[in-house]
Design a protein around this motif. Structure first.
Motif, PDB file in Angstrom:
ATOM      1  N   VAL A  87      13.759  -4.218  -1.955  1.00  0.00           N
ATOM      2  CA  VAL A  87      12.674  -4.242  -1.421  1.00  0.00           C
ATOM      3  C   VAL A  87      11.545  -4.409  -2.480  1.00  0.00           C
ATOM      4  O   VAL A  87      11.577  -3.878  -3.418  1.00  0.00           O
ATOM      5  CB  VAL A  87      12.107  -2.828  -0.526  1.00  0.00           C
ATOM      6  CG1 VAL A  87      10.741  -2.974  -0.250  1.00  0.00           C
ATOM      7  CG2 VAL A  87      12.999  -2.877   0.726  1.00  0.00           C
ATOM      8  N   ARG A  88      10.475  -5.393  -2.285  1.00  0.00           N
ATOM      9  CA  ARG A  88       9.502  -5.552  -3.332  1.00  0.00           C
ATOM     10  C   ARG A  88       8.718  -4.268  -3.676  1.00  0.00           C
ATOM     11  O   ARG A  88       8.343  -3.640  -2.746  1.00  0.00           O
ATOM     12  CB  ARG A  88       8.680  -6.737  -2.933  1.00  0.00           C
ATOM     13  CG  ARG A  88       7.525  -6.970  -4.095  1.00  0.00           C
ATOM     14  CD  ARG A  88       6.885  -8.455  -3.814  1.00  0.00           C
ATOM     15  NE  ARG A  88       6.460  -8.453  -2.405  1.00  0.00           N
ATOM     16  CZ  ARG A  88       5.333  -9.021  -2.000  1.00  0.00           C
ATOM     17  NH1 ARG A  88       4.677  -9.742  -3.133  1.00  0.00           N
ATOM     18  NH2 ARG A  88       4.869  -9.318  -1.085  1.00  0.00           N
ATOM     19  N   LEU A  94      15.265 -11.281  -2.405  1.00  0.00           N
ATOM     20  CA  LEU A  94      14.540 -10.529  -1.802  1.00  0.00           C
ATOM     21  C   LEU A  94      14.307 -11.080  -0.321  1.00  0.00           C
ATOM     22  O   LEU A  94      14.364 -12.269   0.044  1.00  0.00           O
ATOM     23  CB  LEU A  94      13.023 -10.405  -2.205  1.00  0.00           C
ATOM     24  CG  LEU A  94      12.811  -9.705  -3.431  1.00  0.00           C
ATOM     25  CD1 LEU A  94      13.385 -10.435  -4.774  1.00  0.00           C
ATOM     26  CD2 LEU A  94      11.306  -9.401  -3.737  1.00  0.00           C
ATOM     27  N   ARG A  95      14.425 -10.054   0.747  1.00  0.00           N
ATOM     28  CA  ARG A  95      14.002 -10.581   2.215  1.00  0.00           C
ATOM     29  C   ARG A  95      12.567 -11.071   2.297  1.00  0.00           C
ATOM     30  O   ARG A  95      11.620 -10.550   1.589  1.00  0.00           O
ATOM     31  CB  ARG A  95      14.203  -9.346   3.053  1.00  0.00           C
ATOM     32  CG  ARG A  95      15.671  -8.627   3.071  1.00  0.00           C
ATOM     33  CD  ARG A  95      15.767  -7.410   4.070  1.00  0.00           C
ATOM     34  NE  ARG A  95      14.960  -7.713   5.180  1.00  0.00           N
ATOM     35  CZ  ARG A  95      14.225  -6.825   6.228  1.00  0.00           C
ATOM     36  NH1 ARG A  95      13.680  -5.705   5.469  1.00  0.00           N
ATOM     37  NH2 ARG A  95      13.747  -7.259   7.404  1.00  0.00           N
ATOM     38  N   GLY A  96      12.299 -11.934   2.911  1.00  0.00           N
ATOM     39  CA  GLY A  96      11.058 -12.728   2.941  1.00  0.00           C
ATOM     40  C   GLY A  96      10.636 -13.648   3.853  1.00  0.00           C
ATOM     41  O   GLY A  96      11.654 -13.855   5.068  1.00  0.00           O
ATOM     42  N   SER A 115       7.402 -11.641   0.485  1.00  0.00           N
ATOM     43  CA  SER A 115       8.558 -10.607   0.737  1.00  0.00           C
ATOM     44  C   SER A 115       7.947  -9.391   1.487  1.00  0.00           C
ATOM     45  O   SER A 115       6.619  -9.340   1.374  1.00  0.00           O
ATOM     46  CB  SER A 115       9.055 -10.448  -0.508  1.00  0.00           C
ATOM     47  OG  SER A 115      10.135  -9.419  -0.307  1.00  0.00           O
ATOM     48  N   PHE A 116       8.939  -8.613   1.686  1.00  0.00           N
ATOM     49  CA  PHE A 116       8.374  -7.157   2.444  1.00  0.00           C
ATOM     50  C   PHE A 116       7.290  -6.652   1.418  1.00  0.00           C
ATOM     51  O   PHE A 116       7.409  -6.645   0.257  1.00  0.00           O
ATOM     52  CB  PHE A 116       9.634  -6.446   2.560  1.00  0.00           C
ATOM     53  CG  PHE A 116       9.251  -5.239   3.062  1.00  0.00           C
ATOM     54  CD1 PHE A 116       9.330  -5.010   4.645  1.00  0.00           C
ATOM     55  CD2 PHE A 116       8.854  -3.887   2.498  1.00  0.00           C
ATOM     56  CE1 PHE A 116       9.169  -3.734   5.376  1.00  0.00           C
ATOM     57  CE2 PHE A 116       8.502  -2.868   3.193  1.00  0.00           C
ATOM     58  CZ  PHE A 116       8.722  -2.582   4.309  1.00  0.00           C
ATOM     59  N   ALA A 156       3.762 -11.561   5.589  1.00  0.00           N
ATOM     60  CA  ALA A 156       4.721 -10.523   5.653  1.00  0.00           C
ATOM     61  C   ALA A 156       4.678  -9.433   6.439  1.00  0.00           C
ATOM     62  O   ALA A 156       5.683  -8.833   7.011  1.00  0.00           O
ATOM     63  CB  ALA A 156       4.625 -10.009   4.163  1.00  0.00           C
ATOM     64  N   ALA A 157       3.372  -8.916   6.794  1.00  0.00           N
ATOM     65  CA  ALA A 157       3.270  -8.124   7.842  1.00  0.00           C
ATOM     66  C   ALA A 157       3.588  -8.466   9.112  1.00  0.00           C
ATOM     67  O   ALA A 157       4.153  -7.811  10.176  1.00  0.00           O
ATOM     68  CB  ALA A 157       1.755  -7.534   7.949  1.00  0.00           C
ATOM     69  N   TRP A 158       3.122  -9.557   9.455  1.00  0.00           N
ATOM     70  CA  TRP A 158       3.723 -10.305  10.715  1.00  0.00           C
ATOM     71  C   TRP A 158       5.249 -10.254  10.751  1.00  0.00           C
ATOM     72  O   TRP A 158       5.817  -9.770  12.044  1.00  0.00           O
ATOM     73  CB  TRP A 158       3.221 -11.712  10.921  1.00  0.00           C
ATOM     74  CG  TRP A 158       3.734 -12.642  11.967  1.00  0.00           C
ATOM     75  CD1 TRP A 158       3.808 -12.350  13.407  1.00  0.00           C
ATOM     76  CD2 TRP A 158       4.864 -13.715  11.884  1.00  0.00           C
ATOM     77  NE1 TRP A 158       4.351 -13.253  14.134  1.00  0.00           N
ATOM     78  CE2 TRP A 158       5.013 -14.103  13.233  1.00  0.00           C
ATOM     79  CE3 TRP A 158       5.510 -14.158  10.660  1.00  0.00           C
ATOM     80  CZ2 TRP A 158       6.021 -15.156  13.343  1.00  0.00           C
ATOM     81  CZ3 TRP A 158       6.242 -15.129  10.836  1.00  0.00           C
ATOM     82  CH2 TRP A 158       6.555 -15.561  12.142  1.00  0.00           C
ATOM     83  N   ARG A 159       5.814 -10.788   9.961  1.00  0.00           N
ATOM     84  CA  ARG A 159       7.358 -10.863   9.937  1.00  0.00           C
ATOM     85  C   ARG A 159       7.929  -9.434   9.962  1.00  0.00           C
ATOM     86  O   ARG A 159       8.884  -9.167  10.903  1.00  0.00           O
ATOM     87  CB  ARG A 159       7.785 -11.674   8.845  1.00  0.00           C
ATOM     88  CG  ARG A 159       9.426 -11.872   8.605  1.00  0.00           C
ATOM     89  CD  ARG A 159       9.962 -12.795   9.860  1.00  0.00           C
ATOM     90  NE  ARG A 159      11.427 -12.643   9.850  1.00  0.00           N
ATOM     91  CZ  ARG A 159      11.780 -13.788   9.120  1.00  0.00           C
ATOM     92  NH1 ARG A 159      11.143 -14.587   8.734  1.00  0.00           N
ATOM     93  NH2 ARG A 159      13.065 -13.921   9.339  1.00  0.00           N
ATOM     94  N   PHE A 160       7.727  -8.608   9.004  1.00  0.00           N
ATOM     95  CA  PHE A 160       8.437  -7.336   8.988  1.00  0.00           C
ATOM     96  C   PHE A 160       7.846  -6.048   9.179  1.00  0.00           C
ATOM     97  O   PHE A 160       8.491  -5.067   9.700  1.00  0.00           O
ATOM     98  CB  PHE A 160       8.767  -7.408   7.169  1.00  0.00           C
ATOM     99  CG  PHE A 160       9.325  -8.320   6.578  1.00  0.00           C
ATOM    100  CD1 PHE A 160      10.889  -8.454   7.007  1.00  0.00           C
ATOM    101  CD2 PHE A 160       8.902  -9.151   5.865  1.00  0.00           C
ATOM    102  CE1 PHE A 160      11.439  -9.516   6.279  1.00  0.00           C
ATOM    103  CE2 PHE A 160       9.462 -10.117   4.952  1.00  0.00           C
ATOM    104  CZ  PHE A 160      10.802 -10.392   5.560  1.00  0.00           C
ATOM    105  N   LEU A 161       6.616  -6.195   9.710  1.00  0.00           N
ATOM    106  CA  LEU A 161       5.901  -4.809  10.270  1.00  0.00           C
ATOM    107  C   LEU A 161       5.439  -5.090  11.747  1.00  0.00           C
ATOM    108  O   LEU A 161       4.717  -4.262  12.363  1.00  0.00           O
ATOM    109  CB  LEU A 161       4.659  -4.422   9.514  1.00  0.00           C
ATOM    110  CG  LEU A 161       5.102  -4.097   7.886  1.00  0.00           C
ATOM    111  CD1 LEU A 161       3.859  -3.835   7.006  1.00  0.00           C
ATOM    112  CD2 LEU A 161       6.158  -3.211   7.816  1.00  0.00           C
ATOM    113  N   GLY A 162       5.695  -6.308  12.159  1.00  0.00           N
ATOM    114  CA  GLY A 162       5.433  -6.771  13.604  1.00  0.00           C
ATOM    115  C   GLY A 162       3.879  -6.514  14.115  1.00  0.00           C
ATOM    116  O   GLY A 162       3.430  -6.256  15.068  1.00  0.00           O
ATOM    117  N   LEU A 163       3.192  -6.988  12.853  1.00  0.00           N
ATOM    118  CA  LEU A 163       1.572  -7.201  13.109  1.00  0.00           C
ATOM    119  C   LEU A 163       1.219  -7.956  14.382  1.00  0.00           C
ATOM    120  O   LEU A 163       1.730  -9.241  14.394  1.00  0.00           O
ATOM    121  CB  LEU A 163       0.984  -7.505  11.697  1.00  0.00           C
ATOM    122  CG  LEU A 163      -0.593  -7.516  11.907  1.00  0.00           C
ATOM    123  CD1 LEU A 163      -1.195  -6.192  11.994  1.00  0.00           C
ATOM    124  CD2 LEU A 163      -1.208  -8.188  10.467  1.00  0.00           C
TER     125      LEU A 163
END
Length: 358
Positions: free
Chosen positions: A60-61, A162-164, A261-262, A300-307
């Protein structure tokens, strides 16, 4: 004069040359000092083994990551040997390999942008796993763990990825205005890095479809198509990542594909009693204890945090965007994504997306 004097001088020079060549990255290393206590410098029938398992890591970054590596001898030795350990890094950009860390025993030295961020774990004998702290987007690539013992030299590789999320980017001037250097700066300003082909290919497999060509980290220009159509290479070509090949990094101009990335922290739509122009939006985020969000942070927030928010808001580059994870009426197309309204006049009034590391 002794007729053997020239030969003796040659032998002395050869010996001194061998000692001087044993200095590498500031570490003295000489085979003759690495015996087993019985006057033996090398062992007959003994094999040095190096292993890196698992051969990949996905950190994780901003966090820490351990790249595994261990070494041992077959058959096992009764007396420990002093070895030289070197970790090297081949970045995803395709640049040349560079040193990360060199160590002998508990002495080590780190280099480049890894300086003071890396060290060996050394929990048990033979453990030379590399710990990287505060992982950044630049750290992706292949790492080589090398053990040198006299004439023995073995190594193993570990891949760090990195996941991204990959997103296409063009500046406010519009389509095809960036040299390679300008494209790299544009991604960095958006808290991202220029994407690699592997990252773009993975994004295409996940459904990324974009008709504008953009720079990649290796200096090639490509674009991903999932739905073939006339303006994007024609209907005769099947889906895939289309390539213009390597372009001139100074004279040619294209868009760019960035990789973010995240992120730690959060991106949020600022609840404010009134709409804001761009300068007011920047200040409002600061007053709220954060800063105006970048495009990379929003993706990143849209992809990993569901924004998910149907309200358009300012971002740091002066663009107006909003993120949708659950498509619905009056919120744009029927696919998830980050919607863009381009670059409106900075005097226009809109909402704003802020970023906070807390």
């Amino acid at each position: 004069m002794d007729e053997n004097a020239p030969l003796l001088v040659f032998i002395l020079l050869l010996f001194c040359s061998r000692i001087s060549s044993s200095f590498s990255n500031g570490f003295f290393y000489q085979d003759i000092l690495n015996g087993n206590g019985n006057g033996e410098i090398y062992f007959n029938g003994v094999k040095l083994r190096v292993e890196a398992q698992p051969p990949s890591a996905v950190p994780v970054r901003g966090g820490n990551v351990t790249l595994p590596c261990r070494f041992w001898y077959e058959p096992e030795l009764s007396v420990p040997r002093r070895v030289r350990v070197k970790w090297a890094w081949l970045p995803v950009s395709g640049d040349s390999e560079s040193d990360v860390l060199v160590a002998i025993g508990h002495r080590h030295r780190s280099f480049g942008h890894f300086k003071d961020r890396v060290f060996l774990r050394q929990d048990v004998p033979g453990d030379i796993s590399l710990i990287i702290s505060n992982v950044s987007l630049r750290d992706g690539g292949q790492y080589r763990c090398e053990v040198i013992d006299g004439l023995e030299d073995e190594s193993a590789a570990v891949h760090l990825e990195l996941r991204g999320v990959v997103f296409p980017y063009q500046p406010h001037r519009g389509r095809y205005h960036m040299s390679f250097a300008a494209a790299r700066r544009a991604c960095e300003e958006q808290d991202a890095a220029v994407a690699t082909f592997q990252q773009l290919y993975a994004a295409w497999r996940e459904g990324l479809d974009w008709c504008n060509a953009g720079w990649l980290a290796d200096g090639t220009v490509q674009y991903p198509i999932t739905q073939p159509r006339s303006p994007c290479g024609g209907l005769d070509l099947g889906p895939g990542v289309r390539s213009y090949g390597a372009r001139h990094k100074l004279s040619h101009r294209y868009d760019v594909f960035c990789f973010s990335s995240f992120i730690r922290g959060r991106v949020y739509f600022l609840q404010h009693p009134q709409r804001l122009n761009f300068s007011e939006a920047v200040q409002a985020c600061i007053t709220d204890g954060g800063e105006i969000a970048t495009v990379g942070q929003m993706f990143a927030a849209w992809r990993f945090l569901g924004l998910d928010r149907c309200d358009a808001g300012w971002l740091a580059d002066g663009s107006l965007r909003y993120p949708i994870t659950k498509p619905r009426p009056n919120c744009g197309p029927q696919e998830p994504g980050v919607r863009s309204f381009g670059f409106p006049s900075p005097h226009h009034k809109h909402g704003v997306y802020c970023y906070s590391s807390k």
